[in-house]
Design a protein around this motif. Structure first.
Motif, short mmCIF file in Angstrom:
data_model
loop_
_atom_site.label_atom_id
_atom_site.label_comp_id
_atom_site.label_asym_id
_atom_site.label_seq_id
_atom_site.Cartn_x
_atom_site.Cartn_y
_atom_site.Cartn_z
N ALA A 2 0.83 -1.20 0.00
CA ALA A 2 0.00 0.00 0.00
C ALA A 2 0.86 1.25 0.00
O ALA A 2 0.57 2.23 -0.71
CB ALA A 2 -0.93 -0.01 1.20
N ALA A 3 1.94 1.25 0.78
CA ALA A 3 2.83 2.42 0.83
C ALA A 3 3.50 2.65 -0.52
O ALA A 3 3.58 3.80 -1.00
CB ALA A 3 3.87 2.23 1.93
N GLY A 30 3.10 5.83 -3.80
CA GLY A 30 4.21 6.63 -4.31
C GLY A 30 5.37 6.77 -3.36
O GLY A 30 6.31 7.52 -3.65
N ALA A 31 5.36 6.07 -2.24
CA ALA A 31 6.47 6.16 -1.29
C ALA A 31 7.69 5.42 -1.84
O ALA A 31 7.57 4.41 -2.54
CB ALA A 31 6.06 5.57 0.06
N MET A 74 8.89 3.91 2.85
CA MET A 74 8.06 2.77 3.26
C MET A 74 8.63 2.11 4.52
O MET A 74 7.89 1.78 5.45
CB MET A 74 7.97 1.77 2.11
CG MET A 74 7.19 0.49 2.44
SD MET A 74 8.29 -0.84 3.01
CE MET A 74 9.25 -1.17 1.53
N ILE A 75 9.96 1.93 4.57
CA ILE A 75 10.58 1.29 5.73
C ILE A 75 10.44 2.17 6.97
O ILE A 75 10.05 1.69 8.05
CB ILE A 75 12.06 0.99 5.43
CG1 ILE A 75 12.19 -0.07 4.34
CG2 ILE A 75 12.78 0.53 6.69
CD1 ILE A 75 13.60 -0.31 3.87
#
Length: 308
Positions: A195-196, A200-201, A206-207
């Protein structure tokens, strides 16, 4: 015929008998463990409280006193059993080792689970397991022959002290915190990451903003668990900290912990004497702190449990 059939239907099967036997064995084992834990707590408490009830030592003076020499009495006729230097020493080496180990543990866990899962696990997991299996005396001996001379050469002094103890504990708790952090990161659902990335992350965003935040309770549990191990470590710390019952004034000055004083003094006292009771009081303080660490771990785990 109907009576015989009824008896066969009501007769317990072999599987039911085995299940009942297994349930009885499990309950007996659980009861034995519970009784053993309570017996240990009662035994240590009865011995540790003798200092205050039998020898009439003031509880606050015991916790806040700065002089530890149970065989000597002060001007008020009270034995010098101030445990503050050991309590401070235990907390300082524990907190410092956890502060140093946490970034290394989290970075290693992220590399093993998010950046290079296959290669990272293949290289770092055996190393982590090897560090976990090394006995405490080996860590202490390495600290005595390598860390202490290095500290003496670089910073001066005897080399024994808080810094040497912190470095040895850092290496000892690093694999524990790392392995628990890896397990925590693996429990974060995959769709959190997907999802992240779909929004667009970048991988680092994301981490940092998704995976680590979702795993924060588990990481905190790993840190507290490592601190609990560091707080109760005896032999390795005893070999490098200097065993001086003094309030720590420097990271490079000799100091002592609750466990180091216990291991060096318990064999040189007579059971029931003032000196022996004072050491059991230190053991009681250590036991209470261990119970507090376990309570904190349970609270963190309960607060951070993911809803089902």
């Amino acid at each position: 015929m109907d009576k015989k059939l009824q008896e066969q239907l009501l007769k317990k099967s072999k599987a039911a008998k085995l299940e009942r036997l297994g349930r009885g064995v499990s309950f007996s084992a659980l009861l034995l463990i519970t009784l053993t834990v309570f017996a240990i707590i009662l035994f240590v408490a009865s011995k540790g409280l003798s200092t205050f009830f039998s020898n009439h030592v003031n509880f606050w003076d015991f916790l806040s006193g700065k002089s530890w020499n149970p065989s000597v009495t002060n001007s008020h006729g009270q034995p010098e059993v101030g445990a503050l230097p050991m309590i401070l020493g235990s907390f300082i080496v524990t907190i410092l080792s956890a502060i140093i180990a946490t970034p290394f543990a989290i970075g290693t866990a992220i590399f093993m689970t998010e950046i290079s899962p296959r290669r990272g696990a293949a290289i770092l997991q055996p190393v982590t397991e090897l560090l976990v299996g090394i006995p405490s005396v080996v860590y202490g001996f390495i600290g005595l022959t390598v860390v202490v001379p290095a500290v003496r050469t670089v910073f001066g002094g005897s080399g024994f002290g808080i810094f040497s103890g912190t470095f040895v504990l850092f290496v000892m708790i690093l694999p524990t915190v790392t392995s628990m952090t890896v397990d925590t990161l693996k429990t974060v659902p995959r769709y959190y990451r997907e999802a992240a990335l779909a929004l667009g992350a970048t991988r680092w965003q994301m981490i940092y903003k998704v995976v680590l935040r979702a795993a924060t309770p588990g990481i905190l549990t790993a840190i507290v668990f490592g601190m609990a191990r560091a707080f109760g470590e005896a032999l390795a710390v005893q070999m490098v900290i200097g065993n001086a019952a003094l309030v720590p004034t420097s990271l490079f000055a000799p100091a002592s912990t609750l466990t180091s004083v216990l291991t060096t003094g318990i064999g040189n006292t007579v059971m029931g004497s003032m000196q022996n009771n004072a050491l059991w009081s230190l053991a009681l303080v250590l036991l209470v702190m261990s119970l507090i660490f376990n309570l904190v771990i349970r609270l963190i785990g309960r607060k951070g449990a993911m809803p089902k």
